[in-house]
Design a protein around this motif. Structure first.
Motif, PDB file in Angstrom:
ATOM      1  N   ALA A  43     -37.765  -0.477  -5.982  1.00  0.00           N
ATOM      2  CA  ALA A  43     -38.677   0.478  -5.371  1.00  0.00           C
ATOM      3  C   ALA A  43     -38.312   1.880  -5.865  1.00  0.00           C
ATOM      4  CB  ALA A  43     -38.556   0.411  -3.852  1.00  0.00           C
ATOM      5  N   PRO A  44     -39.308   2.755  -6.016  1.00  0.00           N
ATOM      6  CA  PRO A  44     -39.010   4.118  -6.440  1.00  0.00           C
ATOM      7  C   PRO A  44     -38.206   4.854  -5.378  1.00  0.00           C
ATOM      8  CG  PRO A  44     -41.389   3.684  -6.450  1.00  0.00           C
ATOM      9  CD  PRO A  44     -40.717   2.488  -5.868  1.00  0.00           C
ATOM     10  N   PRO A  45     -37.473   5.869  -5.718  1.00  0.00           N
ATOM     11  CA  PRO A  45     -37.250   6.385  -7.067  1.00  0.00           C
ATOM     12  C   PRO A  45     -36.171   5.579  -7.790  1.00  0.00           C
ATOM     13  CG  PRO A  45     -36.038   7.723  -5.511  1.00  0.00           C
ATOM     14  CD  PRO A  45     -36.801   6.691  -4.694  1.00  0.00           C
ATOM     15  N   ILE A  46     -36.278   5.525  -9.098  1.00  0.00           N
ATOM     16  CA  ILE A  46     -35.287   4.845  -9.923  1.00  0.00           C
ATOM     17  C   ILE A  46     -34.425   5.920 -10.568  1.00  0.00           C
ATOM     18  CG2 ILE A  46     -34.949   3.378 -11.949  1.00  0.00           C
ATOM     19  CD1 ILE A  46     -37.678   2.093 -11.132  1.00  0.00           C
ATOM     20  N   ARG A  47     -33.105   5.736 -10.471  1.00  0.00           N
ATOM     21  CA  ARG A  47     -32.158   6.711 -11.012  1.00  0.00           C
ATOM     22  C   ARG A  47     -31.161   6.020 -11.925  1.00  0.00           C
ATOM     23  NH1 ARG A  47     -28.828   8.618  -6.965  1.00  0.00           N
ATOM     24  NH2 ARG A  47     -29.265   6.744  -5.808  1.00  0.00           N
ATOM     25  N   LEU A  48     -30.768   6.721 -12.958  1.00  0.00           N
ATOM     26  CA  LEU A  48     -29.766   6.233 -13.895  1.00  0.00           C
ATOM     27  C   LEU A  48     -28.565   7.153 -13.808  1.00  0.00           C
ATOM     28  CD1 LEU A  48     -28.750   4.609 -16.376  1.00  0.00           C
ATOM     29  CD2 LEU A  48     -30.042   6.214 -17.795  1.00  0.00           C
ATOM     30  N   ARG A  49     -27.390   6.576 -13.657  1.00  0.00           N
ATOM     31  CA  ARG A  49     -26.159   7.367 -13.622  1.00  0.00           C
ATOM     32  C   ARG A  49     -25.238   6.886 -14.734  1.00  0.00           C
ATOM     33  NH1 ARG A  49     -21.693   8.071  -8.845  1.00  0.00           N
ATOM     34  NH2 ARG A  49     -20.639   9.821  -9.833  1.00  0.00           N
ATOM     35  N   LEU A  50     -24.776   7.828 -15.538  1.00  0.00           N
ATOM     36  CA  LEU A  50     -23.822   7.530 -16.595  1.00  0.00           C
ATOM     37  C   LEU A  50     -22.525   8.258 -16.284  1.00  0.00           C
ATOM     38  CD1 LEU A  50     -26.081   7.985 -19.733  1.00  0.00           C
ATOM     39  CD2 LEU A  50     -25.364   5.850 -18.683  1.00  0.00           C
ATOM     40  N   ILE A  51     -21.425   7.529 -16.371  1.00  0.00           N
ATOM     41  CA  ILE A  51     -20.113   8.104 -16.130  1.00  0.00           C
ATOM     42  C   ILE A  51     -19.334   7.967 -17.433  1.00  0.00           C
ATOM     43  CG2 ILE A  51     -18.002   7.977 -14.773  1.00  0.00           C
ATOM     44  CD1 ILE A  51     -19.737   6.598 -12.582  1.00  0.00           C
ATOM     45  N   GLY A  52     -18.905   9.098 -17.981  1.00  0.00           N
ATOM     46  CA  GLY A  52     -18.244   9.112 -19.283  1.00  0.00           C
ATOM     47  C   GLY A  52     -16.794   8.678 -19.206  1.00  0.00           C
ATOM     48  N   GLY A  53     -16.251   8.447 -20.367  1.00  0.00           N
ATOM     49  CA  GLY A  53     -14.863   8.038 -20.513  1.00  0.00           C
ATOM     50  C   GLY A  53     -14.734   7.160 -21.737  1.00  0.00           C
ATOM     51  N   ALA A  54     -13.578   6.585 -21.935  1.00  0.00           N
ATOM     52  CA  ALA A  54     -13.379   5.699 -23.084  1.00  0.00           C
ATOM     53  C   ALA A  54     -14.328   4.506 -23.034  1.00  0.00           C
ATOM     54  CB  ALA A  54     -11.939   5.216 -23.134  1.00  0.00           C
ATOM     55  N   SER A  55     -14.630   4.033 -21.826  1.00  0.00           N
ATOM     56  CA  SER A  55     -15.607   2.961 -21.619  1.00  0.00           C
ATOM     57  C   SER A  55     -16.651   3.475 -20.634  1.00  0.00           C
ATOM     58  CB  SER A  55     -14.934   1.717 -21.045  1.00  0.00           C
ATOM     59  OG  SER A  55     -13.991   1.206 -21.947  1.00  0.00           O
ATOM     60  N   PRO A  56     -17.764   4.041 -21.131  1.00  0.00           N
ATOM     61  CA  PRO A  56     -18.779   4.600 -20.228  1.00  0.00           C
ATOM     62  C   PRO A  56     -19.312   3.547 -19.259  1.00  0.00           C
ATOM     63  CG  PRO A  56     -19.222   5.207 -22.497  1.00  0.00           C
ATOM     64  CD  PRO A  56     -18.121   4.196 -22.519  1.00  0.00           C
ATOM     65  N   ILE A  57     -19.697   4.010 -18.099  1.00  0.00           N
ATOM     66  CA  ILE A  57     -20.259   3.149 -17.063  1.00  0.00           C
ATOM     67  C   ILE A  57     -21.717   3.553 -16.848  1.00  0.00           C
ATOM     68  CG2 ILE A  57     -20.149   2.506 -14.614  1.00  0.00           C
ATOM     69  CD1 ILE A  57     -17.126   3.118 -14.791  1.00  0.00           C
ATOM     70  N   CYS A  58     -22.575   2.565 -16.735  1.00  0.00           N
ATOM     71  CA  CYS A  58     -23.997   2.786 -16.491  1.00  0.00           C
ATOM     72  C   CYS A  58     -24.345   2.141 -15.161  1.00  0.00           C
ATOM     73  CB  CYS A  58     -24.805   2.145 -17.612  1.00  0.00           C
ATOM     74  SG  CYS A  58     -26.561   2.007 -17.259  1.00  0.00           S
ATOM     75  N   ALA A  59     -25.003   2.900 -14.287  1.00  0.00           N
ATOM     76  CA  ALA A  59     -25.459   2.357 -13.010  1.00  0.00           C
ATOM     77  C   ALA A  59     -26.915   2.749 -12.813  1.00  0.00           C
ATOM     78  CB  ALA A  59     -24.612   2.880 -11.864  1.00  0.00           C
ATOM     79  N   VAL A  60     -27.720   1.804 -12.391  1.00  0.00           N
ATOM     80  CA  VAL A  60     -29.132   2.059 -12.117  1.00  0.00           C
ATOM     81  C   VAL A  60     -29.354   1.814 -10.638  1.00  0.00           C
ATOM     82  CG1 VAL A  60     -31.506   1.362 -12.607  1.00  0.00           C
ATOM     83  CG2 VAL A  60     -29.812   1.404 -14.455  1.00  0.00           C
ATOM     84  N   PHE A  61     -30.012   2.773  -9.996  1.00  0.00           N
ATOM     85  CA  PHE A  61     -30.287   2.699  -8.568  1.00  0.00           C
ATOM     86  C   PHE A  61     -31.791   2.774  -8.354  1.00  0.00           C
ATOM     87  CE2 PHE A  61     -26.332   4.927  -9.299  1.00  0.00           C
ATOM     88  CZ  PHE A  61     -25.441   4.287  -8.467  1.00  0.00           C
ATOM     89  N   ASP A  62     -32.264   2.090  -7.321  1.00  0.00           N
ATOM     90  CA  ASP A  62     -33.657   2.268  -6.923  1.00  0.00           C
ATOM     91  C   ASP A  62     -33.692   2.628  -5.448  1.00  0.00           C
ATOM     92  OD1 ASP A  62     -33.764  -0.052  -5.257  1.00  0.00           O
ATOM     93  OD2 ASP A  62     -34.258  -1.310  -6.957  1.00  0.00           O
ATOM     94  N   GLY A  63     -34.873   2.833  -4.919  1.00  0.00           N
ATOM     95  CA  GLY A  63     -35.031   3.279  -3.544  1.00  0.00           C
ATOM     96  C   GLY A  63     -34.874   2.178  -2.511  1.00  0.00           C
ATOM     97  N   ASP A  64     -34.618   0.951  -2.946  1.00  0.00           N
ATOM     98  CA  ASP A  64     -34.465  -0.174  -2.040  1.00  0.00           C
ATOM     99  C   ASP A  64     -32.996  -0.301  -1.625  1.00  0.00           C
ATOM    100  OD1 ASP A  64     -34.762  -2.555  -0.662  1.00  0.00           O
ATOM    101  OD2 ASP A  64     -35.902  -3.531  -2.255  1.00  0.00           O
TER     102      ASP A  64
END
Length: 75
Positions: A43-64
């Motif tokens: 469900a909206p809103p959809i958000r993307l979070r990137l956390i930097g470092g030697a091994s970057p982390i990607c997290a996707v969130f939605d409104g649900d």
């Protein structure tokens, strides 16, 4: 945080800015899958979070509030 509109190419640009060009090639497809799932099943809103470092982390969130490990049953 990269947010609306969620653009996988922005993730590649961020990884490049972190000096991790060797990871850039894989960044866009890795980010595309969870974004596509969030668009399709979340469900909206959809958000993307990137956390930097030697091994970057990607997290996707939605409104649900649900945590999904795959498509909802029956879809």
């Amino acid at each position: 945080m990269i947010s609306n509109p969620v653009r996988p190419r922005a993730a590649v640009d961020r990884v490049d800015a972190w000096g991790l060009e060797e990871a850039s090639f894989d960044s866009e497809p890795v980010v595309n899958v969870p974004i596509a799932d969030a668009v399709r099943y979340g469900a909206p809103p959809i958000r993307l979070r990137l956390i930097g470092g030697a091994s970057p982390i990607c997290a996707v969130f939605d409104g649900d509030d649900l945590v999904r490990a795959g498509p909802p049953p029956g879809r």
